[in-house]
Design an enzyme around this catalytic site. Structure first.
Site, PDB file in Angstrom:
ATOM      1  N   GLU A 149       4.731  -3.542   5.282  1.00 41.86           N
ATOM      2  CA  GLU A 149       4.975  -3.280   3.994  1.00 41.86           C
ATOM      3  C   GLU A 149       4.895  -4.709   3.064  1.00 41.86           C
ATOM      4  O   GLU A 149       4.513  -4.699   2.057  1.00 41.86           O
ATOM      5  CB  GLU A 149       6.332  -2.896   3.937  1.00 41.86           C
ATOM      6  CG  GLU A 149       6.449  -1.452   4.394  1.00 41.86           C
ATOM      7  CD  GLU A 149       5.811  -0.452   3.762  1.00 41.86           C
ATOM      8  OE1 GLU A 149       5.492  -0.738   2.455  1.00 41.86           O
ATOM      9  OE2 GLU A 149       6.147   0.649   4.025  1.00 41.86           O
ATOM     10  N   ARG A 156       2.221  -5.321  -0.168  1.00 43.03           N
ATOM     11  CA  ARG A 156       2.942  -5.643  -1.147  1.00 43.03           C
ATOM     12  C   ARG A 156       2.973  -7.048  -1.887  1.00 43.03           C
ATOM     13  O   ARG A 156       2.581  -7.428  -2.794  1.00 43.03           O
ATOM     14  CB  ARG A 156       4.331  -5.135  -1.130  1.00 43.03           C
ATOM     15  CG  ARG A 156       4.303  -3.607  -0.988  1.00 43.03           C
ATOM     16  CD  ARG A 156       5.816  -2.748  -1.082  1.00 43.03           C
ATOM     17  NE  ARG A 156       5.995  -1.618  -0.152  1.00 43.03           N
ATOM     18  CZ  ARG A 156       6.657  -0.708  -0.588  1.00 43.03           C
ATOM     19  NH1 ARG A 156       7.566  -0.757  -1.780  1.00 43.03           N
ATOM     20  NH2 ARG A 156       6.939   0.194  -0.016  1.00 43.03           N
ATOM     21  N   ASP A 177      -2.188   7.514   7.710  1.00 40.51           N
ATOM     22  CA  ASP A 177      -2.945   7.703   6.312  1.00 40.51           C
ATOM     23  C   ASP A 177      -3.918   6.627   6.203  1.00 40.51           C
ATOM     24  O   ASP A 177      -5.142   6.644   6.165  1.00 40.51           O
ATOM     25  CB  ASP A 177      -2.122   8.007   5.250  1.00 40.51           C
ATOM     26  CG  ASP A 177      -0.756   7.091   5.101  1.00 40.51           C
ATOM     27  OD1 ASP A 177      -0.606   6.090   6.089  1.00 40.51           O
ATOM     28  OD2 ASP A 177      -0.295   7.097   4.258  1.00 40.51           O
ATOM     29  N   GLU A 236      -0.071   8.233  -4.934  1.00 41.54           N
ATOM     30  CA  GLU A 236      -1.397   8.599  -4.451  1.00 41.54           C
ATOM     31  C   GLU A 236      -2.321   9.597  -5.195  1.00 41.54           C
ATOM     32  O   GLU A 236      -3.553   9.583  -5.501  1.00 41.54           O
ATOM     33  CB  GLU A 236      -1.161   9.216  -2.963  1.00 41.54           C
ATOM     34  CG  GLU A 236      -0.620   8.386  -1.769  1.00 41.54           C
ATOM     35  CD  GLU A 236       0.611   7.886  -2.049  1.00 41.54           C
ATOM     36  OE1 GLU A 236       1.502   8.585  -2.692  1.00 41.54           O
ATOM     37  OE2 GLU A 236       1.070   6.862  -1.507  1.00 41.54           O
TER      38      GLU A 236
HETATM   39  C1  DMJ Z   1       2.926   2.567  -0.840  1.00 41.65           C
HETATM   40  O1  DMJ Z   1       3.429   1.460  -0.250  1.00 41.65           O
HETATM   41  C2  DMJ Z   1       1.279   2.508  -0.213  1.00 41.65           C
HETATM   42  O2  DMJ Z   1       0.576   3.237  -1.045  1.00 41.65           O
HETATM   43  C3  DMJ Z   1       1.345   2.988   1.136  1.00 41.65           C
HETATM   44  O3  DMJ Z   1       0.075   2.946   1.613  1.00 41.65           O
HETATM   45  C4  DMJ Z   1       1.836   4.171   1.305  1.00 41.65           C
HETATM   46  N1  DMJ Z   1       3.115   4.334   0.508  1.00 41.65           N
HETATM   47  C5  DMJ Z   1       3.438   3.759  -0.596  1.00 41.65           C
HETATM   48  C6  DMJ Z   1       3.171   4.617  -1.595  1.00 41.65           C
HETATM   49  O4  DMJ Z   1       3.513   5.844  -1.566  1.00 41.65           O
END
Ligand code: DMJ
Length: 655
Positions: A286, A290, A419, A555
């Protein structure tokens, strides 16, 4: 008769120690009387006194050793290291009143004491980052910043806080893959100079996105400035890492939307308040996508080396996470102490997490010339590539940090925990100039695996969706997170992969849109279940009570952006416009900010949850803005690749 009196006994001590001294200040007498008293004591009393004396001496000796150690440690740390860690270390400003301007208030505001978030058993503790080495690295980064400044890049930004360059004021700069130690100072991406927006150049829909952004930002600025996330209903904030997450995630969005004043104010906070020397645990994935991604992207767009310096500092602090028996990184690392560890309940890491940090680490190596970031991240890719337990390119969700093997075998999803593994296979291949064929092979195999095992069609509309496989049993469950896939498939097709990828992308895009459309609020639930039975008047998309929340996730609008950019079909813009309208209707909080909601099926009571996730500003609004743009050169997909948090990074050898 009587024996003559015995001659007076001379005191042994006074005779032998004070020969020839007529006057000794009474000490001789005192010694004599002490000695007499001592001799008068019983054997037991003497033993007790001697024992106490020995204990006292031992105690004194131990205290001496401890104090000496302390002083040695103090000596070995540099004065600077002590200066950056005051007794009550400041990082985050206290909440301000609405009228106050966060970055123009004079002086530093009162600081909260640091939280102690160190977790994990002691046997997982590793060596703390070398303080001297860190200082050296910071000094090197500072030197690079100066060199870049002298070369013209970032000079205005350093002087004035921000440079908003005009078109064509600098010659385009090429990007190059990471090689040996950089011989030239790092350069921002080639298109940085064109990355400005003026209100005049924005269409009505883009202006609506800017309005939404400013509303969200106003709430953050008023009630959560410098903190991780806004709680818009209670007009307060929440902390995750205590690193101004929303502010960093939103930097490049502000640049792209042309919000100069806001960007400048945020930049000032980064410059003055963003300190990573904090005793705090961060999640490797995370914080990479970010914070590291956000800083790198801000550097590329603005050309301001402040962001690169911060990115390098932060990247160095994440590196202890890779010191594991298997080289598969731990999920968490303390950026102050360098102690890394897995979650409390397991020694597993999540597959998507360890395989979705590579774009950022590779780019950090390219910019700094320090190969260690790239090597650590790519080692993970190599090991995952070679693992057993895949199903036609599909990966399980967990991987063990000791053995380096997949665990919880037999469960396959394109949703949470897997994912972005697929997303980063393709995007690394694009980032590296489409040369790393192993990445492409793994991606192509995985798309075939999706087709073979996870695709199905719903009733009554025959929507194509991606389900899950649990030990051979198919489940018609699809996370909203899976809606990144249409965009990724379309991007691959754009970069020369089979046209059927684009067909699948379009079919899945319809489905993701229906996940919004079929809800009473026009907003998707977190998880959808697709109806497989042929009965009249049943919606394709069904929702369980536990899954009917919406976290303002990006998404679907992300994929809409790719689909519009790559097909030119305006229906994708229209769908995005509807979604923006729904966000404004059901999640906008009048006093500032947007809130995630608990029930997308109840327009009368959507139940706001009092949280604005940082990705709403970092991703959702950015993708909406780009979706409404008709300029294919605005972050061209031939020049940039977006990380999984929507932070654009340059393609090393742009086509
Ligand atoms: C984001 O932090 C990123 O896109 C991550 O890959 C998946 N979750 C969140 C958004 O939904």
């Amino acid at each position: 008769m009587y024996p003559p009196p015995a001659p007076a006994r001379r005191d042994f001590i006074s005779v032998t120690l004070s020969p020839g001294r007529s006057y000794d200040g009474g000490q001789g007498l005192r010694r004599r009387s002490c000695w007499r008293k001592w001799k008068q004591l019983s054997r037991l009393q003497r033993t007790v006194v001697l024992f106490l004396l020995v204990v006292l001496m031992l105690f004194g000796l131990l205290s001496y050793v401890h104090v000496a150690d302390e002083w040695t440690a103090v000596d070995s740390r540099s004065a600077a290291a002590w200066q950056v860690r005051p007794a009550n270390p400041p990082v985050l400003p206290a909440p301000r009143k609405a009228a106050e301007n966060p970055e123009t208030v004079a002086g530093l505001s009162p600081q909260k004491p640091q939280r102690h978030l160190r977790r994990g058993p002691p046997n997982l503790q590793m060596r703390a980052p070398d303080g001297d080495a860190q200082e050296r690295r910071q000094a090197q980064a500072q030197r690079r910043a100066e060199v870049v400044g002298e070369a013209g890049w970032g000079l205005e930004a350093q002087r004035d806080g921000l440079s908003w360059r005009g078109t064509g004021t600098k010659p385009p700069q090429g990007t190059e893959p990471p090689g040996k130690k950089a011989e030239r100072p790092p350069r921002p991406s080639p298109k940085a100079v064109r990355m400005q927006a003026s209100p005049a150049s924005q269409n009505e829909r883009q202006k609506a996105v800017v309005d939404a952004f400013l509303h969200a930002w106003a709430g953050y600025r008023k009630f959560a400035w410098g903190h991780d996330e806004l709680k818009p209903l209670t007009r307060s904030f929440s902390e995750w890492f205590g690193l101004g997450l929303t502010l960093i995630d939103a930097l490049d969005t502000m640049w792209i939307l042309g919000l100069k004043k806001e960007f400048q104010e945020a930049r000032k906070w980064v410059s003055r308040r963003l300190l990573f020397q904090k005793d705090v645990d961060v999640n490797l994935f995370e914080s990479t996508i970010r914070i590291l991604g956000g800083l790198l992207s801000a550097f590329h767009l603005s050309g301001d080396v402040l962001f690169l310096t911060k990115a390098e500092d932060f990247g160095n602090r994440l590196m202890p996470a890779f010191r594991t028996p298997s080289k598969i990184p731990y999920s968490d690392v303390n950026i102050g102490t360098g102690v890394a560890h897995p979650p409390r309940w397991t020694s597993d890491s999540t597959v998507a997490e360890v395989t979705s940090i590579q774009l950022e680490f590779r780019e950090l190596s390219r910019l700094t010339g320090d190969k260690k970031f790239k090597e650590a991240a790519e080692e993970v890719t190599r090991r995952v590539h070679a693992l057993r337990g895949k199903l036609d390119g599909l990966v399980p969700m967990f991987i063990n940090t000791n053995s380096g093997s997949f665990t919880h075998l037999g469960v396959f999803t394109l949703g949470a925990r897997a994912d972005s593994y697929y997303e980063y296979l393709l995007k690394q291949w694009i980032q590296g100039g489409k040369k790393e064929s192993q990445l492409l092979e793994d991606y192509l195999e995985a798309v075939d695996g999706i087709r073979k095992h996870l695709l199905a069609k719903s009733e009554p509309r025959k929507l194509t969706f991606v389900g899950e496989l649990n030990h051979g049993r198919f489940s018609a469950k699809m996370d909203h997170l899976v809606c990144f896939l249409p965009g990724t498939l379309a991007l691959g097709a754009h970069h020369g992969l089979p046209a059927e990828h684009m067909e699948l992308a379009q079919a899945l895009m319809d489905t993701c849109y229906q996940m919004y459309r079929q809800m009473e609020t026009g907003l998707s639930p977190e998880i959808a279940h697709f109806n497989l039975h042929h009965t009249k008047a049943v919606k394709d998309v069904q929702v369980k009570v536990a899954d009917r929340h919406n976290l303002l996730r990006p998404e679907t609008v992300e994929s809409l952006f790719y689909l519009y950019r790559l097909t030119g079909d305006r229906k994708y813009q229209d769908w995005g416009w509807e979604i923006l309208h729904s966000f404004n209707t059901y999640t906008r909080v009048p006093s500032g900010g947007y809130s995630s909601i608990s029930n997308v099926q109840d327009p009368r009571h959507p139940q706001p949850r009092d949280k604005m996730e940082s990705f709403f500003l970092g991703e959702t609004l950015k993708y909406l803005y780009l979706l409404f743009s008709d300029d294919p050169d605005l972050l061209s997909l031939d020049t940039y690749v977006f990380n999984t948090e929507a932070h654009p990074l340059p393609i090393w050898a742009p086509s």
